[in-house]
Design a protein around this motif. Structure first.
Motif, PDB file in Angstrom:
ATOM      1  N   VAL A 174      -4.163 -12.073  -0.195  1.00 26.12           N
ATOM      2  CA  VAL A 174      -3.303 -13.243  -0.371  1.00 26.12           C
ATOM      3  C   VAL A 174      -2.133 -12.826  -1.258  1.00 26.12           C
ATOM      4  N   GLY A 175      -0.936 -12.795  -0.690  1.00 21.87           N
ATOM      5  CA  GLY A 175       0.253 -12.357  -1.421  1.00 21.87           C
ATOM      6  C   GLY A 175       0.826 -11.105  -0.793  1.00 21.87           C
ATOM      7  N   ASP A 176       2.116 -11.150  -0.456  1.00 20.11           N
ATOM      8  CA  ASP A 176       2.746  -9.990   0.193  1.00 20.11           C
ATOM      9  C   ASP A 176       3.841  -9.377  -0.668  1.00 20.11           C
ATOM     10  N   GLY A 177       3.743  -9.568  -1.995  1.00 15.28           N
ATOM     11  CA  GLY A 177       4.598  -8.838  -2.911  1.00 15.28           C
ATOM     12  C   GLY A 177       4.081  -7.417  -3.082  1.00 15.28           C
ATOM     13  N   ALA A 178       4.649  -6.694  -4.030  1.00 17.33           N
ATOM     14  CA  ALA A 178       4.277  -5.292  -4.215  1.00 17.33           C
ATOM     15  C   ALA A 178       2.793  -5.130  -4.529  1.00 17.33           C
ATOM     16  N   VAL A 179       2.241  -6.019  -5.362  1.00 14.73           N
ATOM     17  CA  VAL A 179       0.823  -5.897  -5.713  1.00 14.73           C
ATOM     18  C   VAL A 179      -0.048  -6.145  -4.489  1.00 14.73           C
ATOM     19  N   GLY A 180       0.253  -7.191  -3.731  1.00 11.49           N
ATOM     20  CA  GLY A 180      -0.533  -7.450  -2.538  1.00 11.49           C
ATOM     21  C   GLY A 180      -0.453  -6.314  -1.538  1.00 11.49           C
ATOM     22  N   LEU A 181       0.747  -5.782  -1.326  1.00 11.20           N
ATOM     23  CA  LEU A 181       0.910  -4.684  -0.376  1.00 11.20           C
ATOM     24  C   LEU A 181       0.149  -3.440  -0.831  1.00 11.20           C
ATOM     25  N   LEU A 182       0.154  -3.181  -2.132  1.00 12.51           N
ATOM     26  CA  LEU A 182      -0.592  -2.019  -2.621  1.00 12.51           C
ATOM     27  C   LEU A 182      -2.082  -2.324  -2.717  1.00 12.51           C
ATOM     28  N   GLY A 183      -2.445  -3.609  -2.749  1.00 11.40           N
ATOM     29  CA  GLY A 183      -3.846  -3.975  -2.575  1.00 11.40           C
ATOM     30  C   GLY A 183      -4.326  -3.601  -1.175  1.00 11.40           C
ATOM     31  N   VAL A 184      -3.444  -3.758  -0.180  1.00 11.75           N
ATOM     32  CA  VAL A 184      -3.747  -3.298   1.182  1.00 11.75           C
ATOM     33  C   VAL A 184      -3.988  -1.794   1.174  1.00 11.75           C
ATOM     34  N   GLU A 223       8.668 -10.382   8.002  1.00 12.85           N
ATOM     35  CA  GLU A 223       8.506  -9.272   8.935  1.00 12.85           C
ATOM     36  C   GLU A 223       8.526  -7.911   8.243  1.00 12.85           C
ATOM     37  N   SER A 224       9.444  -7.699   7.293  1.00 16.75           N
ATOM     38  CA  SER A 224       9.527  -6.394   6.643  1.00 16.75           C
ATOM     39  C   SER A 224       8.266  -6.105   5.839  1.00 16.75           C
ATOM     40  N   ARG A 225       7.717  -7.128   5.227  1.00 16.76           N
ATOM     41  CA  ARG A 225       6.487  -6.956   4.443  1.00 16.76           C
ATOM     42  C   ARG A 225       5.282  -6.778   5.358  1.00 16.76           C
ATOM     43  N   GLN A 226       5.283  -7.481   6.472  1.00 13.21           N
ATOM     44  CA  GLN A 226       4.218  -7.297   7.453  1.00 13.21           C
ATOM     45  C   GLN A 226       4.192  -5.852   7.939  1.00 13.21           C
ATOM     46  N   LEU A 282       1.164  -3.076   7.511  1.00 16.93           N
ATOM     47  CA  LEU A 282       0.558  -2.333   8.616  1.00 16.93           C
ATOM     48  C   LEU A 282       0.605  -0.830   8.354  1.00 16.93           C
ATOM     49  N   GLU A 283       1.708  -0.361   7.798  1.00 22.98           N
ATOM     50  CA  GLU A 283       1.821   1.070   7.480  1.00 22.98           C
ATOM     51  C   GLU A 283       0.824   1.468   6.397  1.00 22.98           C
ATOM     52  N   PHE A 284       0.530   0.547   5.501  1.00 23.49           N
ATOM     53  CA  PHE A 284      -0.405   0.828   4.408  1.00 23.49           C
ATOM     54  C   PHE A 284      -1.864   0.688   4.832  1.00 23.49           C
ATOM     55  N   GLY A 285      -2.115   0.145   6.020  1.00 16.74           N
ATOM     56  CA  GLY A 285      -3.493   0.092   6.491  1.00 16.74           C
ATOM     57  C   GLY A 285      -3.990  -1.253   6.978  1.00 16.74           C
ATOM     58  N   ALA A 286      -3.154  -2.285   6.955  1.00 18.27           N
ATOM     59  CA  ALA A 286      -3.595  -3.589   7.452  1.00 18.27           C
ATOM     60  C   ALA A 286      -3.916  -3.500   8.944  1.00 18.27           C
ATOM     61  N   THR A 287      -4.968  -4.209   9.345  1.00 16.54           N
ATOM     62  CA  THR A 287      -5.358  -4.251  10.753  1.00 16.54           C
ATOM     63  C   THR A 287      -4.955  -5.567  11.404  1.00 16.54           C
ATOM     64  N   ASP A 288      -4.736  -6.600  10.601  1.00 23.13           N
ATOM     65  CA  ASP A 288      -4.390  -7.926  11.107  1.00 23.13           C
ATOM     66  C   ASP A 288      -3.341  -8.551  10.194  1.00 23.13           C
ATOM     67  N   ILE A 289      -2.491  -9.382  10.759  1.00 20.96           N
ATOM     68  CA  ILE A 289      -1.509 -10.152  10.003  1.00 20.96           C
ATOM     69  C   ILE A 289      -1.780 -11.636  10.244  1.00 20.96           C
ATOM     70  N   VAL A 290      -1.850 -12.409   9.168  1.00 23.86           N
ATOM     71  CA  VAL A 290      -1.987 -13.858   9.261  1.00 23.86           C
ATOM     72  C   VAL A 290      -0.744 -14.477   8.637  1.00 23.86           C
TER      73      VAL A 290
END
Length: 341
Positions: free
Chosen positions: A172-182, A200-203, A207-215
């Protein structure tokens, strides 16, 4: 010395400030190779936290040691170092248990150690700073800078959420912390990683960091979407990286009974309903991330180029243009702004 000072919400200036000096024999003074603006810096910028007097800014740093106090033994001038936003001795019982941000001698980096500047004083240098084997190539500096806070914080969130092999993780959260949590969840072996993002840019970075799904849904709709993706059960592990009432409840309600929430968003006006929490069977663990616990491992992964967390910096500016960086992050034109002193 030039440094960033917030005078009032929305009023950020770069000013001449006193040069840092060794005040205690356990101090070090470092010259910043890079610093940055944190999402938590936006709380006072937006007026959610009070700014009662001019406030030197910044708590993320990486750079070269210039001077050390007489009692510093493990850090030497000329080394490239990274440290946490809390200074800690790394020897007390709490530090040894892995919670350096609650060190009995902790110091929050602030007026005398604000990092959005050319140089800074770091207290408790032996316990706070970690040096690289050699001065790194310049292209690795953003990665090491990320380790100072957002990578370590995302990593702690994943550890607190008990992320591991075979588990489904929601972020939950697509800032830097959330993205690095991914990124942390991927490195810790999660089977499925659901990133919650509308941008879109954060999505794409998730995905590049390892996400398998986007909600893309949020709030109750986001919870329902997570349930749909997990056979109605919810995720095993949820990372909360925002700190609002909505994000916290979204995280808790997206977690299956017996699951874990790792919360690291700085909380603002969050209140939990006791009955709902009681019957959820959800574990909650979080707080200010003990980044120092993870720094040796994370810095080794960066040194060997196993991970490249510096990709969260999508705007780089000179330190003197910090005000533009704050504005870019406030308007979500940038995920995270790197400042070069």
């Amino acid at each position: 010395m030039r440094g960033v000072v917030m005078h009032a919400p929305g009023d950020v200036r770069v000013e001449d400030r006193p040069e840092p000096a060794i005040l205690k024999p356990t101090d070090a003074v470092i010259r910043l190779s890079a610093t940055c603006i944190c999402g938590s810096d936006l709380w006072p910028y937006r007026g959610a936290d009070k700014v009662e007097e001019p406030m030197p800014m910044g708590h993320e740093y990486a750079g070269i040691v210039e001077e050390v106090g007489s009692e510093v033994t493990s850090i030497k001038p000329g080394q490239f170092v990274v440290g946490s936003f809390f200074a800690s001795d790394n020897t007390c019982e709490i530090c040894q248990a892995g919670y350096q941000t609650s060190c009995v001698h902790r110091e929050i980096l602030g007026t005398s150690g604000a990092a959005q500047s050319q140089r800074m004083r770091v207290p408790l240098a032996d316990g706070t700073l970690v040096a690289t084997p050699e001065v790194p190539d310049d292209d690795l500096v953003p990665d090491f800078l990320a380790a100072s806070d957002v990578l370590g914080t995302g990593w702690f969130a994943a550890v607190a959420a008990e992320v591991g092999p075979g588990k489904t993780v929601a972020v939950v959260g697509d800032g830097a912390v959330g993205l690095l949590g991914v990124m942390a969840a991927q490195q810790l072996g999660a089977e499925r990683i659901i990133a919650m993002s509308r941008h879109e840019s954060r999505q794409q970075l998730a995905l590049e960091f390892g996400a398998t799904d986007i909600v893309t849904e949020r709030g109750d709709a986001g919870v329902e979407r997570i349930k749909e993706l997990t056979n109605g059960l919810g995720a095993h592990s949820v990372i909360e990286a925002v700190g609002t009432q909505e994000s916290m409840m979204q995280a808790i309600r997206s977690t299956r009974p017996g699951g874990h929430v790792g919360y690291v968003g700085v909380t603002h006006d969050v209140a939990l309903n006791g009955d709902e929490l009681f019957f959820s069977h959800v574990h909650l663990h979080g707080g200010p991330a003990p980044v120092r616990r993870f720094l040796p491992d994370l810095m080794d992964r960066i040194w060997t180029r196993t991970i490249r967390p510096g990709r969260v910096f999508d705007l780089e500016l000179p330190l003197d243009e910090a005000a533009a960086g704050y504005q870019a992050m406030d308007t979500r034109q940038a995920i995270k702004v790197l400042l070069r002193p």
